[in-house]
Write an enzyme that holds these catalytic residues in place. Structure first.
Site, short mmCIF file in Angstrom:
data_model
loop_
_atom_site.label_atom_id
_atom_site.label_comp_id
_atom_site.label_asym_id
_atom_site.label_seq_id
_atom_site.Cartn_x
_atom_site.Cartn_y
_atom_site.Cartn_z
N ARG A 169 -7.26 -4.03 3.04
CA ARG A 169 -6.19 -4.56 3.07
C ARG A 169 -6.99 -5.46 4.69
NH1 ARG A 169 -5.18 1.10 4.56
NH2 ARG A 169 -3.69 2.03 3.22
N LYS A 193 -5.56 3.02 8.19
CA LYS A 193 -4.80 2.83 8.54
C LYS A 193 -4.32 4.76 9.53
CE LYS A 193 -0.18 0.07 6.32
NZ LYS A 193 1.02 0.16 6.14
N ARG A 273 -6.16 -8.21 -3.10
CA ARG A 273 -6.10 -6.67 -2.85
C ARG A 273 -5.46 -6.03 -3.96
NH1 ARG A 273 -5.80 -2.35 0.43
NH2 ARG A 273 -3.85 -0.50 0.54
N TYR A 305 0.70 0.17 -10.04
CA TYR A 305 -0.20 -0.98 -10.17
C TYR A 305 -0.91 -0.72 -11.90
CZ TYR A 305 -1.39 -2.95 -6.03
OH TYR A 305 -1.92 -2.91 -3.82
#
Length: 330
Positions: A169, A193, A273, A305
């Site tokens: 990120r 995170k 990303r 993805y």
């Protein structure tokens, strides 16, 4: 020197329970500062709407008032060059999600007996695939970044190679401490995170770019720095944090895209990303490995993805297969 533009608007004073809710997100759920700020913006927008339209505070809102707000929000969204309905739907869904979390918190704290969002349905969203870049486009960006030859150019190449090699990120990349670089620059230790740490391997091109950048890194540290800048992988003399900011990196990428003659709207840290994940999967990587490198808690987030890879494969068949209608001209 201050940047030109409109002066910053003073932040409105919200109901104290909004701050209590945001504190809970940070302390109990480990929400990042960016997440906290996003919730604040969403709750502030609704608070100001309530005060203006109904002369009420957010803690006293009814289901009808929330529905009125969401309808008004959807009607007012104007997005240039994009699908307005999709943008509006996503925005309304996000605002409703923030409001749901807030009112559930009030119920759990016995401040309200009812959750006014419980009778409101989320808008149906059309699945949109993330934007990405082709492998050749990423290569062009890196080659274009290297043309400058100076310290800024070397740093930009390093940022690109690291981002494309790891899928970090943008906040993780620009906020990397120097200590995150492992022995011989073969891997990174990343705090993601919720404070979850993960180890991400570095490609040989990324390792080479890091070695080249470390030779010039001192040029980005002020002579009077007492460690506030030197602790970061990408220090900055001008930012309050002491490291390169997300906004500055994004602007560097936009300028780079223009120089590389690639549509700047298709180039951003987050799109790189996406490119990292898409290209890994299209070249045979397994989904679980990509999930771990991206730092996704839920594999369902990573599965998006696979839809990109599938869509690309379908397009290839339609364009290249000898019996396809496009190839045969039928």
């Amino acid at each position: 020197m201050a940047r030109p533009g409109r002066p910053a608007m003073p932040k409105p004073k919200l109901h104290p329970l909004v701050d209590s809710f945001l504190d809970m997100l940070t302390t109990e759920r480990g929400a990042a500062m960016n997440t906290r700020q996003a919730y604040w913006r969403d709750l502030a927008d609704f608070s100001l709407y309530l005060r203006s339209r109904f002369k009420k505070e957010i803690v006293d809102a009814t289901s009808a008032e929330i529905k009125s707000y969401l309808e008004d929000l959807g009607n007012k969204i104007h997005v240039k060059g994009q699908n307005k309905s999709q943008i509006a739907t996503r925005t309304v869904a996000r605002r409703l999600s923030a409001l749901r979390q807030f009112y559930r918190y009030l119920v759990s704290e016995n401040i309200r007996k009812d959750d006014p969002t419980s009778v409101i349905d989320s808008p149906k969203q059309v699945r949109t695939l993330p934007k990405t870049l082709s492998e050749s486009e990423v290569s062009i960006l890196i080659k274009t970044a290297a043309l400058g030859g100076g310290a800024d150019s070397i740093r930009l190449v390093c940022l690109l190679e690291m981002l494309y090699a790891t899928g970090l990120r943008v906040s993780e990349l620009v906020g990397l401490p120097l200590s995150a670089i492992g022995e011989d620059s073969q891997f990174l230790m990343v705090a993601g995170k919720g404070g979850r740490e993960r180890m991400v391997p570095l490609s040989e091109p990324a390792q080479k770019a890091i070695r080249g950048y470390l030779d010039v890194r001192q040029q980005f540290i002020g002579p009077d720095d007492k460690g506030a800048q030197a602790q970061w992988m990408f220090p900055s003399r001008t930012s309050e944090s002491g490291h390169l900011t997300r906004q500055r990196f994004a602007q560097l990428l936009k300028d780079l895209a223009d120089n590389a003659e690639i549509d700047a709207d298709r180039v951003s840290p987050h799109i790189l990303r996406h490119a990292f994940a898409t290209h890994l999967l299209s070249n045979g990587a397994d989904l679980r490995s990509v999930q771990k490198m991206l730092g996704h808690a839920d594999i369902a987030t990573t599965q998006i993805y696979t839809h990109i890879v599938g869509a690309q494969a379908k397009q290839t068949v339609e364009d290249k297969h000898p019996l396809s209608k496009k190839a045969a001209g039928r």
